[in-house]
Scaffold this motif. Structure first.
Motif, PDB file in Angstrom:
ATOM      1  N   TYR A  86      -2.118  21.439   6.930  1.00  0.00           N
ATOM      2  CA  TYR A  86      -3.064  20.325   7.062  1.00  0.00           C
ATOM      3  C   TYR A  86      -2.597  19.122   6.236  1.00  0.00           C
ATOM      4  O   TYR A  86      -2.583  17.987   6.723  1.00  0.00           O
ATOM      5  N   LEU A  87      -2.182  19.376   5.016  1.00  0.00           N
ATOM      6  CA  LEU A  87      -1.726  18.286   4.148  1.00  0.00           C
ATOM      7  C   LEU A  87      -0.370  17.734   4.600  1.00  0.00           C
ATOM      8  O   LEU A  87      -0.128  16.526   4.479  1.00  0.00           O
ATOM      9  N   GLU A  88       0.492  18.590   5.132  1.00  0.00           N
ATOM     10  CA  GLU A  88       1.761  18.110   5.681  1.00  0.00           C
ATOM     11  C   GLU A  88       1.495  17.132   6.829  1.00  0.00           C
ATOM     12  O   GLU A  88       2.095  16.060   6.895  1.00  0.00           O
ATOM     13  N   LEU A  89       0.599  17.528   7.731  1.00  0.00           N
ATOM     14  CA  LEU A  89       0.270  16.665   8.860  1.00  0.00           C
ATOM     15  C   LEU A  89      -0.326  15.349   8.368  1.00  0.00           C
ATOM     16  O   LEU A  89       0.048  14.273   8.834  1.00  0.00           O
ATOM     17  N   ALA A  90      -1.238  15.434   7.423  1.00  0.00           N
ATOM     18  CA  ALA A  90      -1.861  14.223   6.880  1.00  0.00           C
ATOM     19  C   ALA A  90      -0.807  13.294   6.288  1.00  0.00           C
ATOM     20  O   ALA A  90      -0.863  12.076   6.487  1.00  0.00           O
ATOM     21  N   TYR A  91       0.152  13.864   5.587  1.00  0.00           N
ATOM     22  CA  TYR A  91       1.179  13.046   4.944  1.00  0.00           C
ATOM     23  C   TYR A  91       2.066  12.349   5.968  1.00  0.00           C
ATOM     24  O   TYR A  91       2.346  11.155   5.837  1.00  0.00           O
ATOM     25  N   ILE A  92       2.495  13.074   7.005  1.00  0.00           N
ATOM     26  CA  ILE A  92       3.375  12.427   7.976  1.00  0.00           C
ATOM     27  C   ILE A  92       2.615  11.424   8.844  1.00  0.00           C
ATOM     28  O   ILE A  92       3.192  10.453   9.312  1.00  0.00           O
ATOM     29  N   ILE A  93       1.317  11.630   9.016  1.00  0.00           N
ATOM     30  CA  ILE A  93       0.499  10.619   9.704  1.00  0.00           C
ATOM     31  C   ILE A  93       0.435   9.360   8.849  1.00  0.00           C
ATOM     32  O   ILE A  93       0.612   8.251   9.331  1.00  0.00           O
ATOM     33  N   GLU A  94       0.197   9.566   7.561  1.00  0.00           N
ATOM     34  CA  GLU A  94       0.142   8.438   6.624  1.00  0.00           C
ATOM     35  C   GLU A  94       1.464   7.670   6.592  1.00  0.00           C
ATOM     36  O   GLU A  94       1.479   6.458   6.428  1.00  0.00           O
ATOM     37  N   LYS A  95       2.572   8.386   6.790  1.00  0.00           N
ATOM     38  CA  LYS A  95       3.896   7.755   6.806  1.00  0.00           C
ATOM     39  C   LYS A  95       4.192   7.070   8.141  1.00  0.00           C
ATOM     40  O   LYS A  95       5.230   6.457   8.304  1.00  0.00           O
ATOM     41  N   GLY A  96       3.247   7.190   9.117  1.00  0.00           N
ATOM     42  CA  GLY A  96       3.401   6.495  10.382  1.00  0.00           C
ATOM     43  C   GLY A  96       4.185   7.243  11.450  1.00  0.00           C
ATOM     44  O   GLY A  96       4.652   6.642  12.411  1.00  0.00           O
ATOM     45  N   PHE A  97       4.324   8.549  11.297  1.00  0.00           N
ATOM     46  CA  PHE A  97       5.046   9.349  12.288  1.00  0.00           C
ATOM     47  C   PHE A  97       4.179   9.440  13.545  1.00  0.00           C
ATOM     48  O   PHE A  97       3.172  10.138  13.580  1.00  0.00           O
TER      49      PHE A  97
END
Length: 166
Positions: A86-97
């Motif tokens: 969940y946190l991995e997904l949140a982080y890459i979303i935040e990075k604009g992936f």
């Protein structure tokens, strides 16, 4: 999202509720629908970084470092893995992936499950269980991708639990 994971009471002892199985089923449905869009998912516990085929080593190291520092102490290895994902997904979303934006709400049902005191376990590595409900993992993608989406709003979950307590 990090705050949300930290606010979960991981030591809460609640009896299983009907809403727990509804939330787990919806999580499996969302993962299965995602798998049917052409991504290789072997397990409902698969890392979104692997699913999205992210191979940028610098980004992988960065995500791993940030997520490891963000995770609370979670004793259940299944809960830990899902929250890490969940946190991995949140982080890459935040990075604009951009690919990740399509599945931004994939973990919502399982995080609600944890917030409502749900506990997961593997039964002989053949089923993912919560309370008395077991979800067989053999052919899980085909089975769950055909399910209809479930309303996981708090009022609906409360109604489900109330209806099953009467």
């Amino acid at each position: 999202m990090v705050k949300r994971v930290h606010e979960i009471d991981w030591n809460i002892a609640r009896d299983p509720k009907q809403s727990h199985s509804v939330l787990l089923a919806e999580y499996l449905r969302r993962m299965a629908v995602f798998a049917n869009t052409g991504f290789a998912i072997q397990s409902p516990l698969e890392s979104p970084l692997k699913i999205l085929n992210i191979e940028n080593n610098d980004l992988l190291v960065e995500v791993s470092t940030v997520v490891e520092e963000s995770l609370p102490n979670i004793n259940n290895p299944i809960h830990y893995k899902i929250c890490r994902n969940y946190l991995e997904l949140a982080y890459i979303i935040e990075k604009g992936f951009s690919k990740a934006l399509k599945v931004a709400n994939m973990y919502e049902p399982i995080i609600k499950f944890f917030e409502r005191g749900g506990k997961l376990r593997f039964d002989s590595d053949k089923a993912l269980s919560c309370g008395s409900a077991a979800f067989v993992l053999n052919n899980w993608i085909n089975f769950h991708s055909d399910r209809l989406e479930t309303d996981i709003s708090d009022p609906n979950l409360e109604r489900i639990d109330l209806d099953n307590n009467q």
